[in-house]
Design a protein around this motif. Structure first.
Motif, short mmCIF file in Angstrom:
data_model
loop_
_atom_site.label_atom_id
_atom_site.label_comp_id
_atom_site.label_asym_id
_atom_site.label_seq_id
_atom_site.Cartn_x
_atom_site.Cartn_y
_atom_site.Cartn_z
N ILE A 191 0.87 -1.14 0.09
CA ILE A 191 0.11 -0.06 -0.06
C ILE A 191 0.85 1.39 -0.15
N SER A 192 0.64 2.24 -1.17
CA SER A 192 1.30 3.41 -1.11
C SER A 192 0.48 4.63 -0.59
N VAL A 193 1.08 5.48 0.39
CA VAL A 193 0.18 6.40 0.96
C VAL A 193 0.69 7.84 0.42
N ASP A 194 0.18 8.54 -0.15
CA ASP A 194 0.61 10.22 -0.21
C ASP A 194 -0.11 10.87 0.68
N ARG A 195 0.42 12.26 0.52
CA ARG A 195 0.16 13.26 1.76
C ARG A 195 0.34 12.52 3.28
N ALA A 196 1.34 11.93 3.31
CA ALA A 196 1.45 11.05 4.43
C ALA A 196 1.92 12.00 5.71
N PHE A 197 2.35 13.10 5.68
CA PHE A 197 3.03 13.81 6.70
C PHE A 197 2.20 15.01 7.16
N ALA A 198 1.54 15.76 6.15
CA ALA A 198 0.96 16.89 6.51
C ALA A 198 -0.30 17.26 6.11
N PRO A 199 -1.33 15.99 6.03
CA PRO A 199 -2.80 16.07 5.38
C PRO A 199 -3.76 17.06 6.08
N PRO A 200 -4.27 18.18 5.45
CA PRO A 200 -5.15 18.67 6.01
C PRO A 200 -6.39 18.07 6.58
N ALA A 201 -6.97 18.73 7.89
CA ALA A 201 -7.90 17.79 8.57
C ALA A 201 -9.04 17.54 7.48
N GLY A 202 -9.42 18.09 6.69
CA GLY A 202 -10.57 17.37 5.83
C GLY A 202 -10.28 16.85 4.74
N LEU A 203 -9.03 16.29 4.62
CA LEU A 203 -8.78 15.52 3.52
C LEU A 203 -8.71 13.92 3.81
N ALA A 204 -9.19 13.16 2.77
CA ALA A 204 -9.11 11.95 2.90
C ALA A 204 -7.91 11.45 2.11
N PRO A 205 -6.70 10.94 2.67
CA PRO A 205 -5.44 11.02 2.12
C PRO A 205 -5.59 9.84 1.04
N PRO A 206 -4.89 9.93 -0.04
CA PRO A 206 -4.98 9.07 -1.13
C PRO A 206 -4.19 7.85 -1.00
N ALA A 207 -4.49 6.68 -1.48
CA ALA A 207 -3.69 5.53 -1.34
C ALA A 207 -3.74 4.57 -2.32
#
Length: 321
Positions: free
Chosen positions: A240-256
């Motif tokens: 599984i590859s996770v983007d926006r891993a370190f500083a995602p905004p509170a309203g974002l569902a991080p893409p993977a």
């Protein structure tokens, strides 16, 4: 918990002060700067006192804890002063620039019965547990990267005397990621640091870590790149590859991107607010003496890894043309 802020750095204004204000567990009582006008400007939205000089915050009776967003080279002095003044401390990462000082301050906090926390916020986002639980098979390795475009020439990350350099500013994120998923029993097998000889700071690097059981972590970081904030967990039957891993905004569902027995597909991990989570867990530690020193081992282990990277890279410096 009544907190005072020592400095008006960007991370304080953009992330931490809003997170303090959003939490019912925290009241901001003072913001300090060497420039009183800057302190007043920063404090105004929060209705708290503006103070000239950091020492004045430590003398206030309405401050239970302090947040230290100063340059790394100033952390040790002001963290120690705060602990000696009887204040709990939340300090920006890394806690200090060297292992021996980190150990000394962790021991001082324990001696005083105070909370000392290194302010990594990304581990408190729920996406990481979700990513691990989505992995098909046993975790056998990971890669992680944190890179940013070139910073302005006068940026503190280019100033060696303030603790600048890519390793302390960016590299600690992939290192902490390896700790998060693989634990603290990690060895630096190899490392390279790309050094700008004119500035005297490292601007990029790569690290290979390993555990005794052969599980490895391959990490990259730098401040002369395109923006990357990501990691990949490699399992025995998928990844599984996770983007926006370190500083995602509170309203974002991080893409993977998930690879498993069913094929390859894009997924969205759950939304969370790592900034508020980090603040409220710090406040909870202040309220609960039994858990005040629970993350000290992580802090010391990270400082040890940073020292290991420097040691491994010392004979392999690659100067710029």
């Amino acid at each position: 918990m009544r907190i005072g802020v020592l400095g008006c750095a960007d991370i304080a204004r953009r992330r931490m002060l809003p997170a303090f204000a959003a939490s019912d567990a925290v009241e901001v009582t003072a913001v300090a700067s060497r420039d009183l006008a800057k302190a007043q400007e920063t404090a105004a939205p929060y209705g708290c006192a503006a103070v000239a000089g950091y020492e004045a915050v430590l003398e206030r009776s309405d401050v239970d804890a302090v947040y230290v967003p100063l340059p790394v080279a100033l952390h040790a002095e002001w963290v120690e002063r705060a602990l000696l003044a009887g204040k709990h401390v939340l300090a920006e990462k890394p806690l200090t620039a060297d292992l021996a000082t980190t150990v000394r301050l962790v021991e001082l906090a324990a001696e005083k019965g105070l909370v000392l926390r290194e302010n990594f916020m990304f581990p408190f986002h729920g996406q990481h547990a979700e990513a691990l639980s989505s992995l098909d098979g046993e975790l056998i390795g990971l890669t992680a990267a944190f890179t940013v475009p070139p910073v302005p020439s006068g940026d503190i990350r280019h100033q060696r005397d303030l603790g600048g350099g890519a390793l302390l500013d960016l590299g600690v994120y992939p290192l902490r990621t390896a700790q998060l998923f693989l634990g603290n029993d990690l060895e630096v097998v190899g490392a390279r640091l790309r050094v700008d000889e004119k500035l005297g700071v490292d601007v990029a690097g790569a690290v290979l870590l390993a555990r005794e059981d052969g599980v490895t972590a391959q990490l990259t970081f730098g401040m002369e790149h395109s923006y990357r904030s990501c990691y990949e967990l490699v399992g025995s039957a998928g990844a599984i590859s996770v983007d926006r891993a370190f500083a995602p905004p509170a309203g974002l569902a991080p893409p993977a991107r998930l690879v498993d027995r069913d094929g390859v597909r894009q997924v969205a991990l759950g939304q969370d607010d790592q900034y508020r989570n980090a603040v409220e867990l710090f406040a909870a530690a202040v309220r609960t003496p039994q858990v005040r020193h629970g993350d000290a081992a992580d802090t010391i282990a990270l400082a040890s890894l940073v020292e290991g990277v420097r040691r491994a890279a010392a004979l392999e410096r690659i100067p710029l043309p």
